[in-house]
Design a protein around this motif. Structure first.
Motif: not given
Length: 179
Positions: A2-4, A6, A8, A21, A29, A31, A55
């Motif tokens: 997972v991008e910091p 973010s 979805h 994050s 990180w 998240n 995630e």
């Protein structure tokens, strides 16, 4: 991965997962997921701690799963399988289903159970062992050592405060030896 920080949205657009994050240490990180029903804005799930990282994986309509780890260990995972249409959640691969509202409590219980089953810390005394410092106060020679240490400390304080003129006593003793 997972991008910091973010957001979805599920393929059917019904579920939104926002990740808050925080970098715990260099390149690590956490998240933290926050699951929301898109149409109503109702929170479906948020972890019990800000140290839980997650995630997601999308399933069929109204279904998704969250794989979560808790910092700093991160080696133990809890996977929650959500079915929003049925209003249920399953933990890991168990068959038993629970109401979605119990998801946070179930995940927290799993993490807590894992921590309690982990080996005792290095500095935790073994069951049945004597209490800390027992060897000093609880035994005869320990008390003798404490008394000796106390006398030494009293002498040092007396010398520092000039209550014990040891320099005068030593010089008299040396004079007596010469004479």
């Amino acid at each position: 991965m997972v991008e910091p920080d973010s957001t979805h949205t599920s393929p059917d657009g019904r579920i939104v997962i926002q990740y808050a994050s925080e970098e715990m240490r260099m390149s690590l990180w956490v998240n933290r997921p926050h699951v929301i029903e898109a149409a109503t804005g109702r929170t479906i799930f948020t972890p019990h701690s800000s140290l839980v990282s997650g995630e997601h994986e999308w399933g069929e309509d109204g279904r998704f799963s969250l794989l979560m780890r808790e910092y700093p260990d991160g080696s133990f995972c809890v996977r929650l399988h959500f079915d929003v249409d049925a209003g249920t959640v399953r933990v890991d691969e168990e068959e038993e289903v629970h109401p979605i509202g119990a998801a946070q409590r179930l995940a927290a219980a799993r993490f807590r159970r894992y921590k309690l089953s982990a080996p005792a810390a290095v500095f935790t005394p073994a069951a049945g062992s004597p209490p800390p410092f027992y060897h000093l106060w609880g035994t005869f020679w320990g008390r003798v050592n404490l008394a000796f240490i106390g006398i030494l400390i009293a002498i040092m304080i007396g010398m520092y405060m000039d209550w014990l003129p040891l320099d005068m006593w030593v010089s008299r003793w040396l004079d007596d030896l010469e004479g």
